[in-house]
Design an enzyme around this catalytic site. Structure first.
Site, PDB file in Angstrom:
ATOM      1  N   GLU A 129      -6.241   9.539   9.595  1.00 17.55           N
ATOM      2  CA  GLU A 129      -4.888   9.395  10.151  1.00 17.55           C
ATOM      3  C   GLU A 129      -4.702  10.262  11.400  1.00 17.55           C
ATOM      4  O   GLU A 129      -3.889   9.943  12.266  1.00 17.55           O
ATOM      5  CB  GLU A 129      -3.833   9.691   9.083  1.00 17.55           C
ATOM      6  CG  GLU A 129      -3.871   8.632   7.995  1.00 17.55           C
ATOM      7  CD  GLU A 129      -2.608   8.504   7.166  1.00 17.55           C
ATOM      8  OE1 GLU A 129      -1.619   9.207   7.444  1.00 17.55           O
ATOM      9  OE2 GLU A 129      -2.633   7.691   6.224  1.00 17.55           O
ATOM     10  N   CYS A 160      -3.851  -0.885  -2.029  1.00 21.33           N
ATOM     11  CA  CYS A 160      -4.144   0.533  -2.276  1.00 21.33           C
ATOM     12  C   CYS A 160      -5.117   0.678  -3.455  1.00 21.33           C
ATOM     13  O   CYS A 160      -4.842   0.174  -4.551  1.00 21.33           O
ATOM     14  CB  CYS A 160      -2.826   1.235  -2.593  1.00 21.33           C
ATOM     15  SG  CYS A 160      -2.981   2.969  -2.970  1.00 21.33           S
ATOM     16  N   CYS A 183     -11.356   3.289  -0.925  1.00 15.39           N
ATOM     17  CA  CYS A 183     -10.070   3.777  -0.417  1.00 15.39           C
ATOM     18  C   CYS A 183      -9.764   3.005   0.855  1.00 15.39           C
ATOM     19  O   CYS A 183     -10.672   2.697   1.636  1.00 15.39           O
ATOM     20  CB  CYS A 183     -10.164   5.269  -0.130  1.00 15.39           C
ATOM     21  SG  CYS A 183      -8.699   5.948   0.675  1.00 15.39           S
ATOM     22  N   HIS A 189      -8.662   3.782   3.631  1.00 14.71           N
ATOM     23  CA  HIS A 189      -8.963   4.395   4.928  1.00 14.71           C
ATOM     24  C   HIS A 189     -10.450   4.410   5.285  1.00 14.71           C
ATOM     25  O   HIS A 189     -10.800   4.577   6.446  1.00 14.71           O
ATOM     26  CB  HIS A 189      -8.466   5.842   4.937  1.00 14.71           C
ATOM     27  CG  HIS A 189      -6.979   5.981   4.958  1.00 14.71           C
ATOM     28  ND1 HIS A 189      -6.174   5.425   3.997  1.00 14.71           N
ATOM     29  CD2 HIS A 189      -6.148   6.623   5.825  1.00 14.71           C
ATOM     30  CE1 HIS A 189      -4.909   5.718   4.270  1.00 14.71           C
ATOM     31  NE2 HIS A 189      -4.868   6.437   5.369  1.00 14.71           N
ATOM     32  N   ASP A 246       0.865  -1.179   0.000  1.00 13.77           N
ATOM     33  CA  ASP A 246       0.000   0.000   0.000  1.00 13.77           C
ATOM     34  C   ASP A 246       0.899   1.225   0.000  1.00 13.77           C
ATOM     35  O   ASP A 246       2.110   1.129   0.260  1.00 13.77           O
ATOM     36  CB  ASP A 246      -0.898  -0.003   1.248  1.00 13.77           C
ATOM     37  CG  ASP A 246      -1.780   1.240   1.316  1.00 13.77           C
ATOM     38  OD1 ASP A 246      -2.475   1.523   0.331  1.00 13.77           O
ATOM     39  OD2 ASP A 246      -1.757   1.952   2.341  1.00 13.77           O
ATOM     40  N   SER A 247       0.304   2.383  -0.247  1.00 15.40           N
ATOM     41  CA  SER A 247       1.066   3.625  -0.213  1.00 15.40           C
ATOM     42  C   SER A 247       1.511   3.977   1.214  1.00 15.40           C
ATOM     43  O   SER A 247       2.394   4.797   1.394  1.00 15.40           O
ATOM     44  CB  SER A 247       0.205   4.757  -0.772  1.00 15.40           C
ATOM     45  OG  SER A 247      -1.021   4.816  -0.069  1.00 15.40           O
TER      46      SER A 247
END
Ligand code: DGL
Length: 271
Positions: free
Chosen positions: A156, A77, A188, A190, A14-15
């Protein structure tokens, strides 16, 4: 690190930290599997970057995971899956699973009114990857897409149930509510952490599709079908690598994974 046969790990990249939502689902659905995760924390976010850059980073990430002799790679991702999956499949022989198709397939199964909403990063939205996948299954479905760029930093920062996040969700999701979607893809890494707020804003009648959950299901199916399941009993290894200082990754990652991360290492050389 070479391991024999089916003990080989599942590689995930993932990023950054977000792909841990996919790891969490993999751990749940495939509790016996070893996992090697790479989070490109030095170069995150991917969601605002260009196609060329994302492909270059993704190829490097796969090459890094291949050093561990993994048996399969998951592109956790959504942005990298949207942009780079076909190039990766072209470059590498190993089975590679992205997160777009599993989420799109589940949404097509769930929608009754043939109106599906998708939320993701700017690059994911621009790529039209979800529309393309959905239309492969059913051309008559209307797809309404919306980028939600502030969701990643809000998650985050830990503002998961905060009024600021709720306010942003109301703004971002308004066009999808107006379009009367009955199914919404959380496109996404997140967004599964914002399920509670998103459900609240969209209303209980709207199905939320968690692409992390769907992807883990797909990986499980593939592993069983190909006879790749880890047959060794015992506690599986879960190793995490990052391209920047691990402190933040460990701190935020705990929230994503729902438990502490062991074995986190910074990759010293260029990946
Ligand atoms: N992992 C990215 C995604 O799922 C979100 C974070 C980023 O922009 O890199 O699209």
């Amino acid at each position: 690190m070479k391991t024999g046969g089916h003990q080989k790990a599942i590689g995930v990249f993932d990023s950054g930290v977000g792909g841990l939502t996919v790891v969490k689902e993999l751990m749940k659905q495939l509790p016996g599997e070893n996992i090697v995760y790479f989070g490109d924390t030095a170069r995150v976010p991917y969601g605002t970057k260009s196609k060329d850059t994302i492909i270059k980073f993704s190829v490097e990430n796969v090459k890094f995971l291949l050093k561990f002799d993994v048996k399969l790679i998951v592109v956790a991702c959504n942005t990298a899956s949207s942009i780079a999956l076909s190039s990766l499949m072209f470059h590498f022989k190993i089975p590679i699973v992205g997160v777009i198709r599993p989420g799109a397939k589940a949404a097509v199964r769930l929608t009754k009114n043939k109106r599906i909403g998708v939320i993701g990063t700017k690059t994911t939205v621009r790529s039209e990857s979800y529309e393309d996948e959905i239309k492969r299954y059913d051309k008559s479905i209307k797809v309404i897409i919306q980028s939600c760029p502030l969701f990643v930093p809000l998650v985050e920062e830990g503002l998961i149930r905060d009024s600021v996040t709720k306010e942003m969700a109301q703004r971002y999701l308004e066009p999808l509510k107006k379009a009367k979607v009955d199914t919404l893809i959380l496109g996404c890494t997140h967004y599964p952490l914002l399920k509670y707020i998103i459900k609240d804003v969209m209303g209980s009648g709207v199905n939320l599709v968690d692409s992390a959950h769907q992807t883990a299901k797909e990986v499980r199916g593939l592993i069983l079908e190909k006879g790749l399941a880890n047959s060794l009993r015992g506690i599986p290894r879960h190793d995490f690598y990052v391209s920047d200082e691990p402190d933040n990754f460990i701190k935020i990652g705990r929230r994503f994974l729902g438990k502490a991360l062991k074995h986190v290492e910074r990759v010293k050389e260029d990946v």
